[in-house]
Design an enzyme around this catalytic site. Structure first.
Site, PDB file in Angstrom:
ATOM      1  CD  GLU A   1      -3.137  -0.723   0.209  1.00 14.03           C
ATOM      2  OE1 GLU A   1      -3.121   0.374  -0.387  1.00 14.03           O
ATOM      3  OE2 GLU A   1      -4.008  -1.582   0.024  1.00 14.03           O
TER       4      GLU A   1
ATOM      5  CD  GLU B   1       5.078 -21.034  11.605  1.00 14.63           C
ATOM      6  OE1 GLU B   1       5.214 -21.274  12.815  1.00 14.63           O
ATOM      7  OE2 GLU B   1       4.099 -20.442  11.124  1.00 14.63           O
TER       8      GLU B   1
END
Length: 300
Positions: A86, A117
């Protein structure tokens, strides 16, 4: 080691208020979620001093030529990807300035990547590929505070001399020992046990909103409370840019649209033109003399 296991379980504590979740009606479930979500803003509020320190550290790093690099796994990583994505359209920044690393890479944005992860080696490899320097700042996002990918990334950042920040919901976990600035939003157990995309995820989104918005405002990427550097990606945004310019300058939409065209669609140049009644060339000179500082250019 026992304390680490205890802390790991904190994100999996059961919420007494939702033990009958499977027998609740839809309205009961959403009311309960709404009540629990009210706790998130309070948890974030308790961490405002740490969030402000992190925002200032990001501002300092970028002013010194560094980058902001988010690191996360799973839903935490997706929050990071969203915030980084963004920044260019909202603040007119380069895609290189704010970046996000998610364990498992691009496929992990839309789906689970098995074992991603847990990979220490991949975290080190991913940051090495970014050519991390001491001018950069790395923000690790892990609800549990124990995600190996995030811990390894912060450890690598420390070795490179980069500033480090951690966003978690568990304050007494390994991530706290690796980050210079710790943001620990203790939101309590989720209504769906262990599903940290809920309150923990909401808290992460709120913190990331604050970090990027505060840093970009401090760096001059807003004028008053307007998106002066927003990029036109479609007709809706193009129309919004004209309205922003009219609001900032106090001039008409038609005058703002004309100035914007003359300025090569650079809103900063167009605003100086409208405020000072000068042409695009003179406006560019004023902005250059102010070294890109819009407020200084407008004051001259």
């Amino acid at each position: 080691m026992p304390s680490q296991r205890k802390e790991r379980r904190r994100t999996e504590h059961r919420n007494a208020a939702s033990k009958n979740l499977d027998r609740m009606s839809a309205i009961e479930i959403v009311r309960l979620m709404n009540r629990e979500d009210r706790k998130v803003a309070a948890a974030v509020a308790r961490e405002l001093p740490a969030i402000a320190r992190a925002a200032e550290a990001i501002t300092k790093a970028i002013r010194n030529g560094g980058r902001l690099i988010y690191v996360g796994a799973g839903s935490s990583g997706r929050m990071a990807v969203l915030d980084a994505a963004e920044c260019p359209p909202t603040f007119g920044t380069s895609p290189e300035l704010v970046q996000a690393l998610i364990a498992g890479g691009r496929p992990a944005v839309t789906g689970a990547v098995e074992g991603a992860e847990d990979s220490v080696e991949n975290a080190q490899r991913d940051l090495r590929a970014k050519k991390l320097t001491r001018h950069d700042i790395v923000v690790g996002i892990t609800a549990s505070g124990t995600t190996p990918y995030v811990l390894a990334a912060l450890q690598h950042a420390r070795h490179r001399g980069a500033a480090t920040v951690a966003i978690t919901v568990n304050p007494r976990t390994p991530v706290a020992r690796l980050a210079k600035i710790l943001i620990a939003t203790q939101v309590g157990p989720e209504i769906l046990t262990g599903s940290t995309r809920l309150k923990a995820g909401t808290a992460q989104k709120m913190v990331l909103n604050m970090l990027s918005t505060a840093a970009m405002a401090r760096l001059g990427h807003v004028y008053e409370n307007l998106m002066i550097d927003v990029k036109a990606s479609n007709q809706k945004v193009s129309d919004r840019i004209v309205r922003i310019l009219a609001e900032a300058s106090g001039k008409s939409l038609s005058a703002s649209e004309h100035a914007l065209r003359q300025a090569g669609h650079n809103m900063r140049i167009a605003l100086i033109m409208l405020k000072h009644g000068v042409d695009a060339q003179d406006a560019k000179k004023k902005l250059a003399a102010a070294k890109g500082n819009l407020h200084e250019a407008l004051d001259k």
